[in-house]
Design an enzyme around this catalytic site. Structure first.
Site, PDB file in Angstrom:
ATOM      1  N   ASP A  21       8.454  37.782 -40.968  1.00 27.08           N
ATOM      2  CA  ASP A  21       9.022  39.131 -40.949  1.00 27.08           C
ATOM      3  C   ASP A  21       8.442  39.997 -42.069  1.00 27.08           C
ATOM      4  OD1 ASP A  21      10.786  39.070 -38.793  1.00 27.08           O
ATOM      5  OD2 ASP A  21      12.420  39.903 -39.961  1.00 27.08           O
ATOM      6  N   ASP A  22       8.500  41.300 -41.846  1.00 28.90           N
ATOM      7  CA  ASP A  22       8.253  42.303 -42.894  1.00 28.90           C
ATOM      8  C   ASP A  22       6.818  42.371 -43.391  1.00 28.90           C
ATOM      9  OD1 ASP A  22      10.945  42.803 -42.698  1.00 28.90           O
ATOM     10  OD2 ASP A  22      11.477  41.951 -44.641  1.00 28.90           O
ATOM     11  N   HIS A  61       7.447  45.599 -36.237  1.00 30.45           N
ATOM     12  CA  HIS A  61       8.804  45.431 -36.751  1.00 30.45           C
ATOM     13  C   HIS A  61       9.429  46.821 -36.795  1.00 30.45           C
ATOM     14  CE1 HIS A  61      11.763  42.889 -38.485  1.00 30.45           C
ATOM     15  NE2 HIS A  61      11.591  43.203 -39.756  1.00 30.45           N
ATOM     16  N   HIS A 128      13.881  45.614 -37.272  1.00 32.79           N
ATOM     17  CA  HIS A 128      14.100  45.377 -38.699  1.00 32.79           C
ATOM     18  C   HIS A 128      15.588  45.469 -39.020  1.00 32.79           C
ATOM     19  CE1 HIS A 128      13.417  45.349 -42.953  1.00 32.79           C
ATOM     20  NE2 HIS A 128      13.756  46.611 -43.137  1.00 32.79           N
ATOM     21  N   HIS A 217      10.660  35.225 -44.520  1.00 28.80           N
ATOM     22  CA  HIS A 217      10.232  36.438 -45.217  1.00 28.80           C
ATOM     23  C   HIS A 217       9.356  36.079 -46.418  1.00 28.80           C
ATOM     24  CE1 HIS A 217      13.968  37.392 -43.055  1.00 28.80           C
ATOM     25  NE2 HIS A 217      13.516  38.628 -42.969  1.00 28.80           N
TER      26      HIS A 217
END
Length: 269
Positions: A21-22, A61, A128, A217
């Protein structure tokens, strides 16, 4: 979606998408992505640090929130309801849900998807911080997935998500009628950093047959990475996912990518 998983030969197996993610949030996040080298799905926050990012399984995202006051993320479109008084994305989901107008959210989501299409061969989209779980926004999200022919993350275990009263039934109806691939989400974000490695080992080892997405993450431990309020957990994710025993447990799953899911799903449309 059993037909899709059968088409991919996953009946009775444990399949896993290891999902970073991210990406784009910081170079520390991007460096961890390159360091880990997992070939499976990751998502990029458009309008951030996307230069130099590459891979065969990248999605967008979709962000309507920043998550941290210090990030000062700005929308790509002009919608006023998307912005806090300083002109940034709302820092919390609750604030975003109070203010965002659906039409302006749709314009922003389109802008982010179009930016992603310019940068990568997009394999999927997701949300997100779960900001798209407001039912009217979720409807837009799923409609855009159909329009762009991009799988959207739709948790099969929606009941594990903390939602305001009245949201669950509407979202469940949207999910069950979406005809989109559904995966069971596994996410240790709330696990204390010092317990993260053991959480990976215990949680993954106990999973039975099914299609799972492990969300992490990971970010490198450096000055830029430490600017994030939750950097100890991101550092812990990186350390855990580099651990030989954790990687052994992950290797016991059938590896799956959103690219593979995208191609099989498009053939069924």
């Amino acid at each position: 979606m059993r037909e899709l998983w059968n088409k991919l030969g996953l009946e009775g197996k444990r399949a896993l998408i290891v999902h970073h993610d991210d990406l784009g949030l910081s170079q520390a996040q991007n460096r961890a992505y390159r360091e880990l080298g997992f070939p499976t799905g990751s998502v990029v926050m458009m309008g951030c640090c996307v230069e130099g990012l590459s891979g065969s399984d990248l999605g967008v995202h979709l962000a309507l929130t920043s998550g941290q006051d210090s990030l000062e993320l700005r929308p790509l479109s002009a919608g006023r309801s998307l912005r806090d008084p300083q002109g940034h994305l709302w820092s919390t989901v609750e604030a975003a849900w109070r203010h965002i107008k659906p039409a302006e959210a749709e314009a922003e989501l389109r802008a982010q998807i179009e930016a992603g299409l310019q940068a990568f061969d997009l394999t999927h989209i997701d949300s997100h911080m779960g900001a798209l779980l407001r039912p009217d926004l979720a409807g837009i999200y799923l409609e855009l997935a159909r329009e762009y022919r991009l799988p959207a993350l739709v948790p099969a275990n929606l009941e594990t998500v903390s939602l305001p009263p009245g949201f669950f039934s509407a979202l469940q109806n949207l999910r069950d009628n979406s005809a989109l691939p559904q995966v069971t989400v596994v996410d240790g974000y709330g696990v204390p950093p010092q317990e993260r490695q053991e959480w990976y080992l215990q949680t993954l080892s106990r999973l039975g047959p099914g299609v799972y997405q492990l969300i992490h993450h990971a970010a490198t431990d450096e000055p830029e990475g430490r600017l994030l309020e939750d950097w100890p957990g991101r550092k812990a994710d990186l350390e855990a996912l580099k651990d030989a025993e954790v990687r052994r447990v992950i290797a016991e799953f059938e590896p799956l990518t959103w690219r593979v899911v995208r191609e099989a799903w498009r053939e069924m449309l």
